[in-house]
Motif scaffolding. Structure first.
Motif, short mmCIF file in Angstrom:
data_model
loop_
_atom_site.label_atom_id
_atom_site.label_comp_id
_atom_site.label_asym_id
_atom_site.label_seq_id
_atom_site.Cartn_x
_atom_site.Cartn_y
_atom_site.Cartn_z
N GLY A 49 -7.25 -1.33 -9.28
CA GLY A 49 -5.64 -1.54 -9.15
C GLY A 49 -5.03 -0.21 -9.61
N PHE A 54 -6.52 -0.35 -4.09
CA PHE A 54 -5.81 -1.45 -3.44
C PHE A 54 -4.69 -1.12 -2.52
CE2 PHE A 54 -8.28 -4.02 -6.50
CZ PHE A 54 -9.11 -4.31 -5.63
N ALA A 55 -4.22 0.04 -3.34
CA ALA A 55 -2.72 0.44 -2.79
C ALA A 55 -2.87 2.04 -2.15
CB ALA A 55 -1.84 0.53 -3.81
N GLY A 64 2.80 2.78 -4.01
CA GLY A 64 1.53 3.02 -3.44
C GLY A 64 0.97 4.21 -3.83
N HIS A 92 -7.22 -5.48 -0.24
CA HIS A 92 -6.54 -4.20 0.25
C HIS A 92 -5.76 -4.38 1.32
CE1 HIS A 92 -6.48 0.09 1.12
NE2 HIS A 92 -6.55 -0.45 2.18
N ALA A 95 -2.01 -5.76 -0.08
CA ALA A 95 -1.49 -4.80 -0.79
C ALA A 95 0.16 -4.81 -0.17
CB ALA A 95 -1.88 -3.51 -1.04
N ALA A 102 -1.72 -5.06 -5.12
CA ALA A 102 -1.80 -3.78 -5.00
C ALA A 102 -2.39 -3.14 -6.47
CB ALA A 102 -0.63 -2.94 -4.66
#
Length: 291
Positions: A49, A54-55, A64, A92, A95, A102
Motif C-alpha cells: 500500500g 493498490f492505488a 492515488g 486493488h 481502492a 488503497a
C-alpha cells in the motif's frame, strides 16, 4: 504504432520487482507453502500500500498514484512472477471505494462465482458470502470457501479484474519459462547439459512462444481496455501459465514432481486462477458473439 514500454514504465516494473523479490523471495515463498495454514502477511500488505500498488489507478487528487491500466498490468505481472499470495485484485479494485484498501490497511476479497479466496483473512467482503463453507484448496497458499448456490460464469466479472488476473498468469508463465531454461543449462545427462538435446530445446521454445503471445495480448488489452480483447488475453494467459508450468515440470523431470521444487506451486496457482473469475467458456462465448 510503437507499443514499447516507456522509461517510466520500465522503472515502475523494476521497482515493483525489487520490492517483491526482496520481501517475498524464494525463502518466503517456501515458508508460505510449507505453513500448516495459509496466512496473510499484513506487514507486506501495508508495504504494498505504501508503494502505491493498490492505488496505482487512483487519481492523485484522491491520494492515488494517477497511473493507468497498463502500469497496473506491469505491477500485477511482477506479483505473478513471485506467486505473491492474497486477494490482490479485489483489494486493488476496491481502492477509492473501501476505506483503507488503497493504503493496504484493509484487505478486501470479492464473491465472484462459486469460490471465494481469502474469506476469513479479509476485512471486507464485496458480495454475498452467506453460508460459505471452507473447502480444500489445490494451492497450498490460497485458502478457499465455497458459496452454496453460487454460479460460475455469471457474467458479472469486472473486466479490469479479469485483465489483472491475466497479468498474474503472464508473470507466472514467464517465470516458469526462465526456470526451465536455467535448469536445462545446469542439469547434465550423458555428460551434456539437457538443454543441448533437441526435445528439451523444443519445450523451452514452445514455452517462450506461449509467454510472448500472452504478453502481447495482455499488454494490448491494457492499452485498449476492450472487453473482448481482455477476454482473449485471459484465455491466452491461462493457457500460457498452465502450459508453461506443465512443460517446465517436464524439463525438470522427476525432480519437478517433488515438493522441494517450486514448479508445482506455479502449476497449482495457475490452475486455481483459471477457475476464479471469468471462466474460459464465458470468455469464449463473449468472443464468439463478437465475431
Amino acid at each position: 504504432m510503437d507499443f514499447q514500454l516507456t522509461d517510466d514504465q520500465r522503472a515502475l516494473r523494476s521497482g515493483v520487482r525489487e520490492l517483491l523479490t526482496g520481501r517475498f523471495g524464494r525463502e518466503a515463498l517456501r515458508t508460505a507453502a510449507d505453513a500448516a495454514e495459509p496466512s496473510l502477511d499484513r506487514t507486506l500488505w501495508r508495504e504494498l500500500g505504501d508503494a502505491g500498488f493498490f492505488a496505482l489507478r487512483l487519481p492523485e487528487g484522491e491520494g492515488g498514484v494517477g497511473l493507468g491500466l497498463p502500469e497496473a498490468v506491469l505491477a500485477f505481472e511482477e506479483a505473478g512472477r513471485v506467486l505473491l499470495p492474497g486477494p490482490l485484485v479485489a483489494t486493488h479494485l476496491a481502492a477509492g471505494e473501501v476505506a483503507g484498501a488503497a493504503t493496504g490497511e484493509t484487505v478486501v476479497t470479492a464473491v465472484d462465482g462459486v469460490l471465494v479466496p481469502w474469506l476469513v483473512a479479509s476485512d471486507v467482503v464485496r458480495g454475498d458470502a452467506s453460508g460459505a463453507v471452507p473447502v480444500r484448496s489445490l494451492d497450498p497458499m490460497t485458502p478457499l470457501h465455497r458459496v452454496p448456490g453460487g454460479t460460475a460464469g455469471s457474467g458479472a466479472h469486472d473486466p479490469v479484474g479479469t485483465l489483472l488476473a491475466a497479468a498474474e498468469q503472464l508473470g507466472s508463465a514467464a517465470r516458469t519459462c526462465e526456470m526451465a531454461v536455467q535448469y536445462a543449462k545446469e542439469r547434465e545427462q550423458f555428460g551434456r547439459p539437457i538443454g543441448a538435446f533437441q526435445a528439451v530445446q523444443h519445450l523451452c521454445a514452445q514455452m517462450l512462444v506461449r509467454a510472448e503471445v500472452a504478453r502481447s495480448a495482455v499488454y494490448a488489452a491494457a492499452v485498449t481496455g476492450d472487453v473482448r480483447e481482455i477476454a482473449g488475453a485471459g484465455l491466452l494467459a491461462d493457457e500460457a501459465a498452465v502450459g508453461n508450468a506443465r512443460d517446465c515440470l517436464q524439463v525438470y523431470g522427476g525432480m519437478g514432481f517433488t515438493w522441494e521444487a517450486d514448479v508445482h506451486l506455479h502449476l497449482k496457482r495457475a490452475w486455481l486462477r483459471a477457475e476464479l473469475g471469468q471462466s474460459a467458456a464465458e470468455a469464449e462465448e463473449l468472443l464468439a458473439t463478437a465475431l
